[in-house]
Design an enzyme around this catalytic site. Structure first.
Site, PDB file in Angstrom:
ATOM      1  N   HIS A  15      -1.842   7.113   7.531  1.00 65.55           N
ATOM      2  CA  HIS A  15      -1.017   8.557   6.621  1.00 65.55           C
ATOM      3  C   HIS A  15      -1.826  10.192   5.765  1.00 65.55           C
ATOM      4  O   HIS A  15      -0.956  10.516   6.116  1.00 65.55           O
ATOM      5  CB  HIS A  15      -0.156   7.084   5.168  1.00 65.55           C
ATOM      6  CG  HIS A  15       0.373   6.409   5.846  1.00 65.55           C
ATOM      7  ND1 HIS A  15       1.695   6.907   6.114  1.00 65.55           N
ATOM      8  CD2 HIS A  15       0.924   5.242   5.088  1.00 65.55           C
ATOM      9  CE1 HIS A  15       2.415   5.932   6.629  1.00 65.55           C
ATOM     10  NE2 HIS A  15       2.328   4.649   5.838  1.00 65.55           N
ATOM     11  N   GLY A  62       0.788  -0.967   0.087  1.00 66.83           N
ATOM     12  CA  GLY A  62       0.425  -0.128   0.747  1.00 66.83           C
ATOM     13  C   GLY A  62       0.970   1.737  -0.165  1.00 66.83           C
ATOM     14  O   GLY A  62       2.249   1.236   0.292  1.00 66.83           O
ATOM     15  N   CYS A  69       6.033  -0.439   7.681  1.00 71.16           N
ATOM     16  CA  CYS A  69       6.081   0.875   6.428  1.00 71.16           C
ATOM     17  C   CYS A  69       6.561   0.870   5.321  1.00 71.16           C
ATOM     18  O   CYS A  69       7.870   1.184   5.888  1.00 71.16           O
ATOM     19  CB  CYS A  69       5.194   1.877   7.494  1.00 71.16           C
ATOM     20  SG  CYS A  69       4.610   3.575   6.741  1.00 71.16           S
ATOM     21  N   LEU A  70       6.579   1.608   4.501  1.00 66.97           N
ATOM     22  CA  LEU A  70       7.459   1.813   3.204  1.00 66.97           C
ATOM     23  C   LEU A  70       8.151   3.220   3.711  1.00 66.97           C
ATOM     24  O   LEU A  70       9.613   3.834   3.888  1.00 66.97           O
ATOM     25  CB  LEU A  70       7.190   2.480   2.420  1.00 66.97           C
ATOM     26  CG  LEU A  70       6.226   0.840   1.313  1.00 66.97           C
ATOM     27  CD1 LEU A  70       5.972   1.202  -0.055  1.00 66.97           C
ATOM     28  CD2 LEU A  70       7.808  -0.309   1.095  1.00 66.97           C
ATOM     29  N   HIS A  75      -4.168   1.326   7.349  1.00 66.13           N
ATOM     30  CA  HIS A  75      -2.770   1.989   7.628  1.00 66.13           C
ATOM     31  C   HIS A  75      -2.629   2.718   6.924  1.00 66.13           C
ATOM     32  O   HIS A  75      -2.048   3.867   6.653  1.00 66.13           O
ATOM     33  CB  HIS A  75      -2.247   0.329   7.195  1.00 66.13           C
ATOM     34  CG  HIS A  75      -0.428   0.940   7.298  1.00 66.13           C
ATOM     35  ND1 HIS A  75       0.886   0.370   8.384  1.00 66.13           N
ATOM     36  CD2 HIS A  75       0.475   2.026   6.192  1.00 66.13           C
ATOM     37  CE1 HIS A  75       1.881   0.921   7.563  1.00 66.13           C
ATOM     38  NE2 HIS A  75       1.627   1.804   7.263  1.00 66.13           N
ATOM     39  N   GLU A  76      -2.962   2.803   5.434  1.00 69.29           N
ATOM     40  CA  GLU A  76      -3.121   3.888   4.194  1.00 69.29           C
ATOM     41  C   GLU A  76      -3.691   5.389   4.838  1.00 69.29           C
ATOM     42  O   GLU A  76      -3.638   6.293   4.755  1.00 69.29           O
ATOM     43  CB  GLU A  76      -3.302   3.033   2.785  1.00 69.29           C
ATOM     44  CG  GLU A  76      -2.497   2.093   2.929  1.00 69.29           C
ATOM     45  CD  GLU A  76      -1.160   2.101   2.634  1.00 69.29           C
ATOM     46  OE1 GLU A  76      -0.312   3.533   2.250  1.00 69.29           O
ATOM     47  OE2 GLU A  76       0.181   1.215   3.300  1.00 69.29           O
ATOM     48  N   GLN A 105       2.400   9.999   1.541  1.00 70.03           N
ATOM     49  CA  GLN A 105       3.557   9.305   1.640  1.00 70.03           C
ATOM     50  C   GLN A 105       4.819   9.938   0.600  1.00 70.03           C
ATOM     51  O   GLN A 105       6.314   9.259   0.752  1.00 70.03           O
ATOM     52  CB  GLN A 105       4.248   7.946   2.025  1.00 70.03           C
ATOM     53  CG  GLN A 105       3.392   7.234   3.122  1.00 70.03           C
ATOM     54  CD  GLN A 105       3.292   5.159   2.899  1.00 70.03           C
ATOM     55  OE1 GLN A 105       2.255   5.022   2.251  1.00 70.03           O
ATOM     56  NE2 GLN A 105       4.496   5.461   3.165  1.00 70.03           N
TER      57      GLN A 105
HETATM   58 NI    NI Z   1       2.459   2.392   5.542  1.00 68.48          NI
END
Ligand code: NI
Length: 171
Positions: A140, A46, A94-95, A136-137, A51
């Site tokens: 963000h 995701g 998470c990226l 999670h997304e 981000q």
């Molecule tokens: Ni993330």
């Protein structure tokens, strides 16, 4: 297609609350394609616009990102309408929070409303992995990272490590 740079903690932009998308135009479509490509390349399941430095309420995800089994989802202006139950999201990552994983308590199922990339209303009732990714997304898009949901002690383990690394790099 050029990939987007993924911002990482402690970049302040990650605390940005995204604004609703008002126009789904060609520029946004191109950005969506670049977000998807960036997510697949990372690789991740995701990616939220915040981000990659865009303060618009937009996310992409795919819980089967393998090359021959892709199913890209694009959600614009997503909102969690209802959440139910509790599930432990094990080793969530998470990226934007590289090299760190932790268990996070999440709702077991969520009802999400959004519009798709063509502007059509979308209603998703999902559970388990898909529910975790969506929570999670969508976090963000409100400036929240998964490490904001864990204990202060665990979070410090990560933030201290990052501070040390930044010091070594002299920045
Ligand atoms: Ni993330």
């Amino acid at each position: 297609m050029s990939l987007l740079d993924i911002l990482t903690y402690p970049d302040d932009f990650l605390k940005t609350a995204a604004k609703p998308v008002e126009n789904i135009d060609g520029r946004l479509q191109t950005f969506i394609d670049r977000m998807a490509e960036t997510m697949y390349q990372a690789p991740g399941v995701g990616l939220a616009a915040v981000q990659v430095g865009l303060d618009q309420s937009l996310l992409v995800y795919d819980i089967c990102p393998q090359e021959n089994d892709r199913q890209l989802h694009v959600l614009i202006n997503p909102k969690i309408i209802a959440a139910e139950g509790e599930i432990l999201s094990e080793d969530e990552g998470c990226l934007s929070v590289p090299e760190f994983r932790a268990n996070v308590k999440r709702a077991q199922s969520v009802l999400v409303e959004a519009v798709d990339r063509d502007g059509n209303p979308l209603r998703l009732e999902v559970e388990g992995m898909q529910a975790i990714v969506l929570q999670h997304e969508i976090d963000h898009l409100q400036g929240t990272l998964f490490i904001d949901h864990i204990s202060a002690l665990k979070r410090q383990m990560y933030t201290r490590r990052v501070k040390k690394q930044l010091k070594y790099q002299g920045s």
